[in-house]
Design an enzyme around this catalytic site. Structure first.
Site, short mmCIF file in Angstrom:
data_model
loop_
_atom_site.label_atom_id
_atom_site.label_comp_id
_atom_site.label_asym_id
_atom_site.label_seq_id
_atom_site.Cartn_x
_atom_site.Cartn_y
_atom_site.Cartn_z
N HIS A 50 13.38 -5.58 14.14
CA HIS A 50 14.29 -6.27 13.13
C HIS A 50 15.76 -6.04 13.51
O HIS A 50 16.39 -4.76 13.52
CB HIS A 50 13.90 -5.80 11.77
CG HIS A 50 12.55 -6.45 11.45
ND1 HIS A 50 11.41 -6.00 11.96
CD2 HIS A 50 12.13 -6.92 9.97
CE1 HIS A 50 10.37 -6.58 11.38
NE2 HIS A 50 10.75 -7.05 10.17
N GLU A 77 18.99 -9.01 10.12
CA GLU A 77 18.72 -9.79 8.71
C GLU A 77 19.65 -9.22 7.71
O GLU A 77 20.26 -10.32 7.00
CB GLU A 77 17.20 -9.02 8.45
CG GLU A 77 16.58 -9.50 7.18
CD GLU A 77 15.36 -8.73 6.78
OE1 GLU A 77 15.38 -7.57 7.16
OE2 GLU A 77 14.46 -9.32 5.87
N ASP A 125 6.80 -13.47 7.71
CA ASP A 125 7.23 -12.17 7.22
C ASP A 125 6.12 -11.37 6.45
O ASP A 125 5.31 -10.45 6.76
CB ASP A 125 8.37 -12.36 6.57
CG ASP A 125 9.32 -10.98 7.03
OD1 ASP A 125 8.78 -10.11 7.75
OD2 ASP A 125 10.65 -11.04 6.47
N ASP A 126 6.19 -11.66 5.16
CA ASP A 126 5.23 -10.68 4.17
C ASP A 126 4.82 -12.03 2.99
O ASP A 126 5.31 -12.00 2.04
CB ASP A 126 6.27 -9.81 3.44
CG ASP A 126 6.56 -8.61 4.32
OD1 ASP A 126 5.83 -7.91 4.79
OD2 ASP A 126 7.85 -8.93 4.75
N HIS A 180 3.94 -8.94 8.75
CA HIS A 180 3.74 -7.60 8.42
C HIS A 180 2.35 -7.70 7.92
O HIS A 180 2.30 -8.16 6.65
CB HIS A 180 4.76 -6.80 7.46
CG HIS A 180 5.90 -6.81 8.18
ND1 HIS A 180 6.70 -5.79 8.88
CD2 HIS A 180 7.07 -7.90 8.33
CE1 HIS A 180 7.73 -6.08 9.29
NE2 HIS A 180 8.03 -7.49 8.78
N1 HPA Z 1 12.73 -6.49 6.97
C1 HPA Z 1 12.67 -5.12 7.12
N2 HPA Z 1 11.27 -4.35 7.03
C2 HPA Z 1 10.39 -4.93 6.63
C3 HPA Z 1 10.32 -6.35 6.49
C4 HPA Z 1 11.75 -7.20 6.54
O1 HPA Z 1 11.79 -8.43 6.57
N3 HPA Z 1 9.12 -6.87 5.95
C5 HPA Z 1 8.37 -5.58 5.92
N4 HPA Z 1 9.31 -4.57 6.26
ZN ZN Z 2 9.84 -8.55 8.87
#
Ligand code: HPA
Ligand code: ZN
Length: 335
Positions: A197, A200, A278-279, A19
């Site tokens: 997604h 998770e 991811d982030d 992201h």
């Molecule tokens: N999950 C869901 N939304 C998100 C994520 C994530 O890991 N990272 C940024 N938005």
């Molecule tokens: Zn993500």
């Protein structure tokens, strides 16, 4: 640098789950706040970093959406993207398929094109500077409603020739893929790829919905698929790529210990798993750090498999994938 570090960094790899707003480092957040004359509710980089302690996805999302408020101009998005690509290049990334969240920005009053044009400009700069290719994926925020997702797809229309696909992110539990079935069908009619997604924090049923209702080309995270053996068999048979994010999983308590990360089980069950960050600004590392985090759990050949999977799971044309696979194999053979 240890031999293993050098091997991980040198392996040619693609990043498929990133992201771009989550690559905003605290230092850059302060710099952009100053440039745009915005007050942020933290006194220092250290204080901001100290706030990055999460016990679930929502804790992170709250601070992540707040942080994105410093992004105001095309130049900001260009600089954000180029900062990410510079770090990714240093980690051996030669291709990246990056997410952005247009609603995070349009809901603050920015026109769609500010984020899109700035990111596309940063992507061109990375190609010119590093030879790093990239694709852009528009993510719908699943906590918002279907009408808002449709409005976003409409706003994106002039850019759709430069957008590879759509994704689905934000608060998972309570916002199942079924909520976006019609939007994803409209995206498919535009010829866009689809990712989501799922699994998770949400249950394996959300993964099944993403397959059956959204017709996804790739599954983001997917960890909880492992709870359903029939689903695992289905994902393996379909050759579905999972974009797995070890340090994110640790920080968001999807796993309680990275030493017990399920990546070995995923590979053993024949799932096409990949490693991603991811982030990275929030979760403590870029893609090579994520490979390092699980390197003790897998063999050297499996590290090579993970890098190969990143190209196999990409949206690059077959001949380009083949060229990248040859580069991975040549690197592995000579190291
Ligand atoms: N999950 C869901 N939304 C998100 C994520 C994530 O890991 N990272 C940024 N938005
Ligand atoms: Zn993500």
């Amino acid at each position: 640098m240890s031999d293993l570090d050098a091997f991980i960094t040198g392996l040619p790899k693609a990043e498929l789950h990133l992201h771009i707003e989550g690559s905003l480092e605290p230092e850059q957040m302060f710099q952009l706040a100053q440039r745009n004359r915005i007050q942020i509710p933290f006194a220092s980089v250290e204080e901001l970093r100290a706030a990055y302690s999460f016990s679930r996805l929502q804790d992170f999302l709250d601070i992540y959406y707040q942080g994105a408020d410093v992004l105001r101009t095309e130049e900001d998005f260009h600089d954000l993207a180029l900062a990410y690509f510079t770090r990714a290049h240093a980690d051996g990334v030669v291709h990246a398929e990056i997410f952005f969240d247009p609603q995070t920005h349009t809901h603050r009053g920015l026109p769609f094109g500010v984020a899109a044009n700035g990111l596309l400009s940063g992507m061109r700069a990375a190609e010119a500077k590093f030879g790093l290719s990239s694709k852009l994926i528009l993510c719908f925020l699943r906590h918002l409603d279907e009408a808002s997702a449709f409005a976003t797809l409409d706003a994106a229309e002039p850019w759709l020739d430069r957008i590879a696909g759509v994704g689905l992110d934000s608060s998972e539990v309570g916002h199942p893929p079924s909520k976006f079935e019609r939007v994803f069908a409209a995206a498919a009619a535009h010829g866009l790829k689809r990712v989501a997604h799922a699994g998770e924090e949400g249950p394996p049923e959300y993964v099944t919905e993403a397959l059956d209702l959204l017709h996804i080309d790739r599954l983001d995270h997917g960890n909880r698929s492992l709870e359903d053996p029939n689903l695992v068999t289905r994902l393996a048979r379909a050759g579905m790529t999972l974009t797995v994010c070890p340090l994110s999983n640790l920080k968001l308590c999807v796993v309680d210990d990275v030493a017990r990360h399920p990546i070995p089980a995923m590979l053993a069950k024949g799932l096409r798993a990949t490693i991603n960050s991811d982030d990275p600004a929030y979760f403590g590392g870029y893609v090579a750090d994520n490979y390092r985090a699980i390197a003790g759990l897998v063999s050297r050949d499996q590290l090579v498999t993970l890098a190969r999977n990143s190209f196999l799971g990409s949206f690059l044309p077959d001949d380009v994938v083949t060229r990248h696979l040859e580069a991975v194999d040549a690197f592995a053979a000579s190291h």
